[in-house]
Design an enzyme around this catalytic site. Sequence first.
Site, mmCIF file in Angstrom:
data_model
loop_
_atom_site.group_PDB
_atom_site.id
_atom_site.type_symbol
_atom_site.label_atom_id
_atom_site.label_comp_id
_atom_site.label_asym_id
_atom_site.label_seq_id
_atom_site.Cartn_x
_atom_site.Cartn_y
_atom_site.Cartn_z
ATOM 1 N N HIS A 1 -25.564 7.493 -87.773
ATOM 2 C CA HIS A 1 -25.816 6.404 -87.011
ATOM 3 C C HIS A 1 -25.597 5.266 -87.536
ATOM 4 C CE1 HIS A 1 -27.838 3.933 -84.296
ATOM 5 N NE2 HIS A 1 -28.674 3.676 -84.884
ATOM 6 N N ASN B 1 -24.748 -1.929 -83.983
ATOM 7 C CA ASN B 1 -25.654 -0.836 -83.432
ATOM 8 C C ASN B 1 -25.422 -0.845 -82.051
ATOM 9 O OD1 ASN B 1 -27.523 0.982 -83.094
ATOM 10 N ND2 ASN B 1 -29.318 0.090 -84.624
ATOM 11 N N CYS C 1 -32.014 5.626 -80.740
ATOM 12 C CA CYS C 1 -30.772 5.823 -81.487
ATOM 13 C C CYS C 1 -30.404 7.169 -81.724
ATOM 14 C CB CYS C 1 -30.621 5.245 -82.787
ATOM 15 S SG CYS C 1 -31.213 3.244 -82.508
HETATM 16 O O1 UT7 Z 1 -30.915 1.876 -85.050
HETATM 17 C C1 UT7 Z 1 -32.224 2.123 -84.969
HETATM 18 C C2 UT7 Z 1 -33.202 1.800 -86.056
HETATM 19 N N1 UT7 Z 1 -33.015 0.610 -86.583
HETATM 20 C C3 UT7 Z 1 -32.886 0.188 -87.964
HETATM 21 O O2 UT7 Z 1 -32.642 1.125 -88.691
HETATM 22 C C4 UT7 Z 1 -32.831 -1.039 -88.439
HETATM 23 C C5 UT7 Z 1 -33.623 -1.150 -89.578
HETATM 24 N N2 UT7 Z 1 -34.094 -2.369 -90.125
HETATM 25 C C6 UT7 Z 1 -32.757 -3.342 -90.850
HETATM 26 O O3 UT7 Z 1 -31.756 -2.758 -90.731
HETATM 27 C C7 UT7 Z 1 -33.288 -4.432 -91.333
HETATM 28 O O4 UT7 Z 1 -34.648 -4.465 -91.638
HETATM 29 C C8 UT7 Z 1 -32.752 -5.797 -90.823
HETATM 30 C C9 UT7 Z 1 -31.150 -5.975 -91.043
HETATM 31 C C10 UT7 Z 1 -33.126 -5.968 -89.563
HETATM 32 C C11 UT7 Z 1 -33.228 -7.012 -91.674
HETATM 33 O O5 UT7 Z 1 -33.018 -6.978 -93.016
HETATM 34 P P1 UT7 Z 1 -34.076 -6.912 -94.115
HETATM 35 O O6 UT7 Z 1 -33.298 -7.018 -95.434
HETATM 36 O O7 UT7 Z 1 -35.253 -6.105 -94.117
HETATM 37 O O8 UT7 Z 1 -34.571 -8.441 -93.892
HETATM 38 P P2 UT7 Z 1 -36.164 -9.039 -93.582
HETATM 39 O O9 UT7 Z 1 -36.419 -8.758 -92.297
HETATM 40 O O10 UT7 Z 1 -36.979 -8.410 -94.683
HETATM 41 O O11 UT7 Z 1 -36.056 -10.427 -93.874
HETATM 42 C C12 UT7 Z 1 -35.675 -10.942 -95.095
HETATM 43 C C13 UT7 Z 1 -35.517 -12.633 -95.025
HETATM 44 C C14 UT7 Z 1 -36.768 -13.164 -94.463
HETATM 45 O O12 UT7 Z 1 -36.859 -14.305 -95.165
HETATM 46 P P3 UT7 Z 1 -37.965 -14.842 -96.327
HETATM 47 O O13 UT7 Z 1 -38.935 -14.346 -95.624
HETATM 48 O O14 UT7 Z 1 -37.560 -13.824 -97.527
HETATM 49 O O15 UT7 Z 1 -37.745 -16.184 -96.458
HETATM 50 C C15 UT7 Z 1 -36.343 -13.280 -93.103
HETATM 51 O O16 UT7 Z 1 -36.969 -14.429 -92.546
HETATM 52 O O17 UT7 Z 1 -34.205 -12.833 -94.167
HETATM 53 C C16 UT7 Z 1 -34.697 -13.631 -93.104
HETATM 54 N N3 UT7 Z 1 -34.048 -13.147 -92.011
HETATM 55 C C17 UT7 Z 1 -32.970 -13.699 -91.700
HETATM 56 N N4 UT7 Z 1 -32.136 -14.759 -92.387
HETATM 57 C C18 UT7 Z 1 -31.093 -14.987 -91.806
HETATM 58 C C19 UT7 Z 1 -34.398 -12.487 -91.200
HETATM 59 N N5 UT7 Z 1 -33.418 -12.159 -90.083
HETATM 60 C C20 UT7 Z 1 -32.521 -13.195 -90.378
HETATM 61 C C21 UT7 Z 1 -31.253 -13.458 -90.073
HETATM 62 N N6 UT7 Z 1 -30.431 -14.553 -90.652
HETATM 63 N N7 UT7 Z 1 -30.679 -12.806 -89.139
#
Ligand code: UT7
Length: 331
Positions: A256, A286, A116
């Site tokens: 970004h 992204n 990125c």
């Molecule tokens: O571009 C270069 C670098 N990349 C980034 O900067 C990305 C950084 N990370 C992020 O933007 C975020 O971590 C994500 C958007 C990828 C994920 O968001 P989050 O708020 O960190 O979600 P999480 O992975 O902590 O998941 C929270 C909950 C989980 O469920 P439980 O365990 O709380 O029941 C996941 O299983 O959301 C669930 N979950 C989803 N639900 C619906 C994870 N992905 C999804 C999804 N749809 N696509």
Amino acid sequence: MNDIKAAITAVQGYVPDGILSNKDLEKLVDTNDEWITTRTGIKERRMLKEEGKATSDMGVEIVKGICEKTKISPEEIDMIIVGTITGDYNFPATANVICDKVGAKNAWGFDLSAACSGFIYGLTVGTQFIETGKYKKVVVIGLDYMSSIIDYSDRATCIIFGDGGGGVLLEPNSEGMGVLDSVMKSDGAGRHYLLQKTGGSLAPLTKENIDDGDQYVYQEGKTVFKYAVSNMADVSAEIMERNNLSSEDVDWLVPHQANLRIIDATAKRMGLPDEKVMINIQKYGNTTAGTIPLCLWEWEPKLKKGDNIVLSAFGGGFTWGAIYLKWAYNS
Ligand code: UT7
């Protein structure tokens, strides 16, 4: 002090026509529009779907657009740097392919792998060749074809990424406009949290690992988010401090586009109101190295000569950094 600066004199973006909306993703994985919108800010992303097309084909459109805008011939370009992690091949470089396809016969170039941060790393490198006086026309591209390395059954990654990018022409400027400072960082200890596990020399592709899906992007989102939020904000604050810039002095933040929450945290740390922050994540998701030039392209008509602009990114590697530049022209 060197009085030749590297100024952006044109910007061109490219996104493919195909659209993948959150509603479309609901049909592919267990997710929903509300979750994606509130957690990331993304509503849709672009997809390159045409058979036989690759990253270089999007790059060709970018270089052609730059040449048309500036009325230069591709043969006048000295160098093309392409920030990408989705080149046409592992080798040769996509920069070579683009040069061939557009007829940039007098240029040399290379691909730069910084995920990125590919565009800001590339801009920092390209700037050196202008400042030393070695070259007069350097094209820096940030561009990715993320859908070629995404597993559309993995909801942790497929909701985030899209295809597209953009590029800029760098030319010498003696009026004090152009790239004025950059702070580039990396920490390879972060490689375990965002990577393509196979296809490189550590784990060449085999039938077995292809069946495991390890050729696709792997991301531990929570961990990457934690590092992204603090590092992107820190480096943006650092470049302001180093250049004695107050929040009033900064006209635009070009962040970004990985996650709206990361962008908001960076803008808050810099003390910037929403109107000064370029955001198009809702339309394109992204695009990895593509996000920053895509923003510059979209906002180009609003930019004025002398505007103080901060570019800021964080991504796989980990790689991150910020650039301070003064915009060099009115559209
Ligand atoms: O571009 C270069 C670098 N990349 C980034 O900067 C990305 C950084 N990370 C992020 O933007 C975020 O971590 C994500 C958007 C990828 C994920 O968001 P989050 O708020 O960190 O979600 P999480 O992975 O902590 O998941 C929270 C909950 C989980 O469920 P439980 O365990 O709380 O029941 C996941 O299983 O959301 C669930 N979950 C989803 N639900 C619906 C994870 N992905 C999804 C999804 N749809 N696509």
